[in-house]
Design an enzyme around this catalytic site. Structure first.
Site, PDB file in Angstrom:
ATOM      1  N   ASN A  11      44.980  -6.262   4.703  1.00  0.00           N
ATOM      2  CA  ASN A  11      43.751  -5.684   5.267  1.00  0.00           C
ATOM      3  C   ASN A  11      42.736  -5.535   4.129  1.00  0.00           C
ATOM      4  O   ASN A  11      42.834  -4.623   3.317  1.00  0.00           O
ATOM      5  CB  ASN A  11      44.099  -4.322   5.891  1.00  0.00           C
ATOM      6  CG  ASN A  11      42.878  -3.593   6.402  1.00  0.00           C
ATOM      7  OD1 ASN A  11      41.782  -4.158   6.496  1.00  0.00           O
ATOM      8  ND2 ASN A  11      43.056  -2.319   6.742  1.00  0.00           N
ATOM      9  N   TRP A  12      41.777  -6.449   4.102  1.00  0.00           N
ATOM     10  CA  TRP A  12      40.832  -6.496   2.973  1.00  0.00           C
ATOM     11  C   TRP A  12      39.733  -5.437   3.110  1.00  0.00           C
ATOM     12  O   TRP A  12      38.949  -5.236   2.192  1.00  0.00           O
ATOM     13  CB  TRP A  12      40.210  -7.887   2.859  1.00  0.00           C
ATOM     14  CG  TRP A  12      41.204  -8.978   2.562  1.00  0.00           C
ATOM     15  CD1 TRP A  12      42.561  -8.845   2.380  1.00  0.00           C
ATOM     16  CD2 TRP A  12      40.935 -10.379   2.417  1.00  0.00           C
ATOM     17  NE1 TRP A  12      43.134 -10.072   2.129  1.00  0.00           N
ATOM     18  CE2 TRP A  12      42.157 -11.034   2.157  1.00  0.00           C
ATOM     19  CE3 TRP A  12      39.767 -11.155   2.502  1.00  0.00           C
ATOM     20  CZ2 TRP A  12      42.252 -12.413   1.958  1.00  0.00           C
ATOM     21  CZ3 TRP A  12      39.856 -12.526   2.307  1.00  0.00           C
ATOM     22  CH2 TRP A  12      41.081 -13.152   2.035  1.00  0.00           C
ATOM     23  N   HIS A  99      43.366   1.668  13.223  1.00  0.00           N
ATOM     24  CA  HIS A  99      43.527   1.947  11.791  1.00  0.00           C
ATOM     25  C   HIS A  99      42.992   3.346  11.485  1.00  0.00           C
ATOM     26  O   HIS A  99      41.994   3.786  12.063  1.00  0.00           O
ATOM     27  CB  HIS A  99      42.797   0.896  10.948  1.00  0.00           C
ATOM     28  CG  HIS A  99      43.143   1.033   9.498  1.00  0.00           C
ATOM     29  ND1 HIS A  99      42.490   1.920   8.679  1.00  0.00           N
ATOM     30  CD2 HIS A  99      44.086   0.433   8.738  1.00  0.00           C
ATOM     31  CE1 HIS A  99      43.033   1.852   7.460  1.00  0.00           C
ATOM     32  NE2 HIS A  99      43.998   0.958   7.477  1.00  0.00           N
ATOM     33  N   GLY A 177      45.572   4.122   0.313  1.00  0.00           N
ATOM     34  CA  GLY A 177      44.595   3.996  -0.766  1.00  0.00           C
ATOM     35  C   GLY A 177      44.687   5.104  -1.802  1.00  0.00           C
ATOM     36  O   GLY A 177      43.800   5.242  -2.649  1.00  0.00           O
ATOM     37  N   SER A 217      49.727   2.318   0.307  1.00  0.00           N
ATOM     38  CA  SER A 217      50.034   2.105  -1.117  1.00  0.00           C
ATOM     39  C   SER A 217      51.311   1.297  -1.341  1.00  0.00           C
ATOM     40  O   SER A 217      52.045   1.534  -2.298  1.00  0.00           O
ATOM     41  CB  SER A 217      50.083   3.434  -1.863  1.00  0.00           C
ATOM     42  OG  SER A 217      48.813   4.082  -1.781  1.00  0.00           O
ATOM     43  N   GLY A 238      46.605  -2.768   1.872  1.00  0.00           N
ATOM     44  CA  GLY A 238      45.180  -2.699   1.568  1.00  0.00           C
ATOM     45  C   GLY A 238      44.933  -3.159   0.141  1.00  0.00           C
ATOM     46  O   GLY A 238      44.779  -4.344  -0.146  1.00  0.00           O
TER      47      GLY A 238
HETATM   48  P1  PGA Z   1      46.544   0.673   0.979  1.00  0.00           P
HETATM   49  O1  PGA Z   1      45.937   0.501   2.461  1.00  0.00           O
HETATM   50  O2  PGA Z   1      47.626  -0.365   0.829  1.00  0.00           O
HETATM   51  O3  PGA Z   1      45.401   0.456   0.053  1.00  0.00           O
HETATM   52  O4  PGA Z   1      47.092   2.066   0.900  1.00  0.00           O
HETATM   53  C1  PGA Z   1      46.766   0.250   3.564  1.00  0.00           C
HETATM   54  C2  PGA Z   1      45.945   0.151   4.831  1.00  0.00           C
HETATM   55  O5  PGA Z   1      44.930   0.851   4.957  1.00  0.00           O
HETATM   56  O6  PGA Z   1      46.277  -0.619   5.754  1.00  0.00           O
END
Ligand code: PGA
Length: 256
Positions: A11-12, A99, A177, A217, A238
């Protein structure tokens, strides 16, 4: 031993530019194309780069392209919105729904999420439905209750047959994130409870076939341990999806 095929989504979000998006897609195809037999790979670029990304991966089977968002109506006076037909025209075969950033930052309701899920299914797309609790909810012991509620609203009116085109992503909001990851045990417990709730609604046989991704993460360093849990069937990535090398590290871990 699960027979579910692993699925890794990238997911960019609102990142990359045109040349960077194409380079990233080509990098993923070059580094991970050989895993495509054992892992489904789906890229979710920003809208303006969907066609370019779809073109960049079209000769690599096993890599799909999806939309991060869309509107439910087929066409008309909806300034700024994008229809599913337009997205299919750009090469999308997948869509994300629910999401946490759409729920909590953009304010999408459970009703809208359910309407979007039905619209995407009717358009013939595969859907990743995201669920997950906030930190406050986790600390209040509400993780499973929140997941069940989001599943119940999100999947309202969805038939057992349609579940073959739906993947669930469990994404604890506090792990997205932030660099904080759920422990493999915590993630497994949440996934097992989600599968149990699917079994309650659709029966054990269907629940055993639905793939449940972990998101929050995930990176090459923690992917193997998470993905080795019996009810974790993939990841929605992400930050670590923005570099072909780290994304490929996760895909390799999923290929086992
Ligand atoms: P992240 O995001 O890997 O940066 O934690 C995951 C997502 O929002 O799908």
């Amino acid at each position: 031993m699960s027979t579910r095929k692993a699925i890794i989504g990238g997911n960019w979000k609102m990142n990359t530019n045109r040349s960077g998006a194409v380079a990233l897609a080509r990098g993923v195809a070059a580094e991970s194309g050989s895993c495509a037999d054992s892992v489904d790979i789906v890229l979710f670029p920003p809208f303006p780069y969907l066609s370019d990304v779809a073109q960049a991966v079209e000769s690599t089977s096993g890599i799909g392209v999806g939309a991060q968002d869309f509107y439910t109506e087929p066409d008309g006076a909806f300034t700024g919105e994008v229809s599913l037909a337009m997205l299919k025209d750009c090469g999308c075969t997948w869509a994300l729904v629910g999401h946490s950033e759409r729920r909590h930052v953009l304010g999408e309701s459970d009703v809208l999420i359910n309407a979007k899920l039905h619209a995407a299914l009717e358009a013939g797309l595969n859907v990743i439905l995201c669920v997950g609790e906030t930190l406050d909810q986790r600390e209040a012991g509400q993780t499973d209750a929140i997941n069940f509620a989001q599943l119940s609203y999100g999947l309202a009116g969805v038939s057992a047959e349609q579940m073959s085109r739906i993947v669930i992503a469990y994404e604890p909001v506090w792990a997205i994130g932030t660099g904080r990851t759920a422990t493999p045990d915590d993630a497994q417990n949440a996934h097992a409870a989600i599968r149990q709730s699917l079994a309650h609604k659709y029966g054990q046989t269907i629940a055993e076939t639905v793939r449940i991704q972990y998101g929050g993460s995930m990176k090459p360093g923690n992917a193997s341990e998470l993905l080795s849990q019996p009810d974790i069937d993939g990841g929605l990535i992400g930050g670590a999806a923005l570099k072909a090398e780290s994304f490929a590290g996760i895909i390799t871990a999923a290929a086992g």
